[in-house]
Design a protein around this motif. Structure first.
Motif, PDB file in Angstrom:
ATOM      1  N   ASN A   1       0.843  -1.208   0.000  1.00 40.57           N
ATOM      2  CA  ASN A   1       0.000   0.000   0.000  1.00 40.57           C
ATOM      3  C   ASN A   1       0.872   1.251   0.000  1.00 40.57           C
ATOM      4  O   ASN A   1       1.860   1.322   0.722  1.00 40.57           O
ATOM      5  CB  ASN A   1      -0.892   0.033   1.247  1.00 40.57           C
ATOM      6  N   GLY A   2       0.470   2.212  -0.838  1.00 42.00           N
ATOM      7  CA  GLY A   2       1.191   3.485  -0.878  1.00 42.00           C
ATOM      8  C   GLY A   2       2.488   3.439  -1.666  1.00 42.00           C
ATOM      9  O   GLY A   2       3.258   4.404  -1.668  1.00 42.00           O
ATOM     10  N   ALA A   3       2.737   2.340  -2.400  1.00 42.31           N
ATOM     11  CA  ALA A   3       3.999   2.185  -3.137  1.00 42.31           C
ATOM     12  C   ALA A   3       4.085   3.115  -4.347  1.00 42.31           C
ATOM     13  O   ALA A   3       5.172   3.396  -4.845  1.00 42.31           O
ATOM     14  CB  ALA A   3       4.154   0.736  -3.587  1.00 42.31           C
ATOM     15  N   GLY A   4       2.921   3.569  -4.848  1.00 41.48           N
ATOM     16  CA  GLY A   4       2.922   4.463  -6.010  1.00 41.48           C
ATOM     17  C   GLY A   4       2.286   3.855  -7.252  1.00 41.48           C
ATOM     18  O   GLY A   4       2.352   4.440  -8.337  1.00 41.48           O
ATOM     19  N   LYS A   5       1.627   2.714  -7.111  1.00 39.18           N
ATOM     20  CA  LYS A   5       1.077   2.000  -8.278  1.00 39.18           C
ATOM     21  C   LYS A   5      -0.001   2.828  -8.995  1.00 39.18           C
ATOM     22  O   LYS A   5       0.054   2.986 -10.208  1.00 39.18           O
ATOM     23  CB  LYS A   5       0.472   0.647  -7.837  1.00 39.18           C
ATOM     24  N   SER A   6      -0.962   3.342  -8.221  1.00 39.40           N
ATOM     25  CA  SER A   6      -2.037   4.122  -8.853  1.00 39.40           C
ATOM     26  C   SER A   6      -1.493   5.424  -9.433  1.00 39.40           C
ATOM     27  O   SER A   6      -1.940   5.867 -10.500  1.00 39.40           O
ATOM     28  CB  SER A   6      -3.139   4.445  -7.841  1.00 39.40           C
ATOM     29  N   THR A   7      -0.545   6.020  -8.731  1.00 41.65           N
ATOM     30  CA  THR A   7       0.071   7.260  -9.242  1.00 41.65           C
ATOM     31  C   THR A   7       0.704   6.995 -10.604  1.00 41.65           C
ATOM     32  O   THR A   7       0.531   7.775 -11.554  1.00 41.65           O
ATOM     33  CB  THR A   7       1.140   7.775  -8.242  1.00 41.65           C
TER      34      THR A   7
ATOM     35  N   HIS B   1      -3.488  -6.652  -5.808  1.00 41.25           N
ATOM     36  CA  HIS B   1      -2.929  -7.087  -4.513  1.00 41.25           C
ATOM     37  C   HIS B   1      -3.012  -8.598  -4.345  1.00 41.25           C
ATOM     38  O   HIS B   1      -2.247  -9.181  -3.582  1.00 41.25           O
ATOM     39  CB  HIS B   1      -3.687  -6.412  -3.358  1.00 41.25           C
TER      40      HIS B   1
HETATM   41  N1  LIG Z   1      -3.385  13.279  -4.983  1.00 37.69           N
HETATM   42  C1  LIG Z   1      -2.517  13.016  -4.003  1.00 37.69           C
HETATM   43  N2  LIG Z   1      -2.121  13.966  -3.160  1.00 37.69           N
HETATM   44  C2  LIG Z   1      -1.225  13.715  -2.176  1.00 37.69           C
HETATM   45  N3  LIG Z   1      -0.649  12.519  -1.972  1.00 37.69           N
HETATM   46  C3  LIG Z   1      -1.001  11.524  -2.787  1.00 37.69           C
HETATM   47  C4  LIG Z   1      -1.955  11.710  -3.846  1.00 37.69           C
HETATM   48  N4  LIG Z   1      -2.108  10.525  -4.502  1.00 37.69           N
HETATM   49  C5  LIG Z   1      -1.298   9.647  -3.878  1.00 37.69           C
HETATM   50  N5  LIG Z   1      -0.639  10.243  -2.859  1.00 37.69           N
HETATM   51  C6  LIG Z   1       0.358   9.610  -2.001  1.00 37.69           C
HETATM   52  O1  LIG Z   1       1.351   9.046  -2.859  1.00 37.69           O
HETATM   53  C7  LIG Z   1       1.785   7.783  -2.348  1.00 37.69           C
HETATM   54  C8  LIG Z   1       1.529   6.708  -3.391  1.00 37.69           C
HETATM   55  O2  LIG Z   1       0.122   6.512  -3.479  1.00 37.69           O
HETATM   56  P1  LIG Z   1      -0.557   5.512  -4.519  1.00 37.69           P
HETATM   57  O3  LIG Z   1      -2.027   5.634  -4.351  1.00 37.69           O
HETATM   58  O4  LIG Z   1       0.004   5.732  -5.874  1.00 37.69           O
HETATM   59  O5  LIG Z   1      -0.057   4.098  -3.958  1.00 37.69           O
HETATM   60  P2  LIG Z   1      -0.587   2.642  -4.316  1.00 37.69           P
HETATM   61  O6  LIG Z   1       0.623   1.785  -4.487  1.00 37.69           O
HETATM   62  O7  LIG Z   1      -1.524   2.709  -5.470  1.00 37.69           O
HETATM   63  O8  LIG Z   1      -1.355   2.236  -2.993  1.00 37.69           O
HETATM   64  P3  LIG Z   1      -2.617   1.246  -2.763  1.00 37.69           P
HETATM   65  O9  LIG Z   1      -2.116  -0.130  -3.076  1.00 37.69           O
HETATM   66  O10 LIG Z   1      -2.919   1.423  -1.315  1.00 37.69           O
HETATM   67  O11 LIG Z   1      -3.723   1.693  -3.664  1.00 37.69           O
HETATM   68  C9  LIG Z   1       1.025   7.547  -1.055  1.00 37.69           C
HETATM   69  O12 LIG Z   1       1.850   7.974   0.017  1.00 37.69           O
HETATM   70  C10 LIG Z   1      -0.197   8.430  -1.196  1.00 37.69           C
HETATM   71  O13 LIG Z   1      -0.666   8.852   0.069  1.00 37.69           O
END
Ligand SMILES: Nc1ncnc2c1ncn2[C@@H]1O[C@H](COP(=O)(O)OP(=O)(O)OP(=O)(O)O)[C@@H](O)[C@H]1O
Length: 251
Positions: free
Chosen positions: A38-44, A206
């Motif tokens: 979680n929070g690794a940056g995948k969705s970003t 996941h």
């Molecule tokens: N719009 C935003 N504004 C501020 N911080 C953000 C934003 N989007 C994501 N983050 C932060 O960037 C980091 C990566 O988030 P991201 O959602 O890409 O992770 P993830 O791997 O997709 O997580 P998950 O598996 O929980 O969905 C996290 O610390 C998140 O809190």
């Protein structure tokens, strides 16, 4: 041959380094999973592929064309379709109309959806939409209101809405999130079947059962950085990956 090249991509959110020098190559026709805690940056990262976010640095090239600065609609027109975590469907409309709309948007551009279309062309679109519903095994529900479908069926419908656009690249964001084991397994079967090797797939997931059933290549993100990339068996045995997941759990 790679269809998507990601080089040196970085993204900050108010001082938080969400992506840090991410490099990725996705082979045409393959299934590439992006996994990580979680929070690794995948969705970003996925949002940088579809124009919802613009990277602060680096490049994203799809089929030889830079995606940086293109709108989500332009990226979609270039052949990139995305299935969302929460299905984006038209709940008031029936299933057939749900699939006809993106087919029309793909053919004529989004602004022509409400416009005039010749009757014979409407037949052609209707046949195509029905064929897509058959592919995802929803044809017998075509006259039902989409909002009344089960969660699993909504996801199938959204998949048909993506596939009717003939995408070159399909992005699947947690396609089995919240599903029962039975629905998950039938989604795995469906995802193996659709696209027939022509559609490249990137999957964020996941559930490791899903990842190892579908992916032929895996990239592991942790704290915004790719810490490992390779074939599933190599990733499964990689101690860095096991460390990133719950400090040493076995995948
Ligand atoms: N719009 C935003 N504004 C501020 N911080 C953000 C934003 N989007 C994501 N983050 C932060 O960037 C980091 C990566 O988030 P991201 O959602 O890409 O992770 P993830 O791997 O997709 O997580 P998950 O598996 O929980 O969905 C996290 O610390 C998140 O809190």
């Amino acid at each position: 041959m790679a269809i998507l090249h990601v080089k040196g991509v970085g993204k900050n959110f108010a001082g938080l380094r969400a992506l840090n020098d991410v490099n990725l190559s996705v082979e045409e026709g393959g299934v590439h999973a992006i996994i990580g805690p979680n929070g690794a940056g995948k969705s970003t990262l996925l949002n940088c592929f579809v124009g919802r976010l613009t990277p602060d640095s680096g490049s994203v090239t799809f089929a030889g064309r830079s995606l940086i600065g293109l709108s989500p609609h332009e990226i979609n027109q270039a052949g990139v379709a995305r299935v969302f975590q929460t299905p984006e469907i038209f709940p008031e409309l029936n299933l057939l109309d749900n699939v006809i709309i993106p087919a029309l948007a793909r053919r004529d551009g989004a602004f022509a959806v409400n416009g005039w279309s010749r009757a014979d062309q409407q037949h052609e679109l209707r046949d195509r939409a029905l064929h897509m519903l058959e592919d995802v095994e929803l044809a017998d529900k075509r006259h039902l209101q989409a909002g009344n479908l089960s969660r699993g069926d909504k996801r199938r419908l959204e998949l048909a809405m993506c596939l009717v656009q003939d995408p070159l690249l399909l992005l699947l964001d947690e396609p089995t999130a919240g599903m029962s084991r039975a629905d998950t397994n039938s989604t795995i079967d469906l995802l193996q079947r659709i696209g027939g090797g022509k559609v490249t797939k990137i999957i964020i997931e996941h559930d490791m059962h899903v990842v190892f059933s579908l992916a032929d290549r895996i990239s592991v993100l942790a704290q915004g950085t790719v810490i490992a990339e390779g074939e599933p068996e190599a990733i499964r045995g990689d101690p860095r990956v096991q460390e990133a997941y719950l400090g040493g759990a076995h995948l």
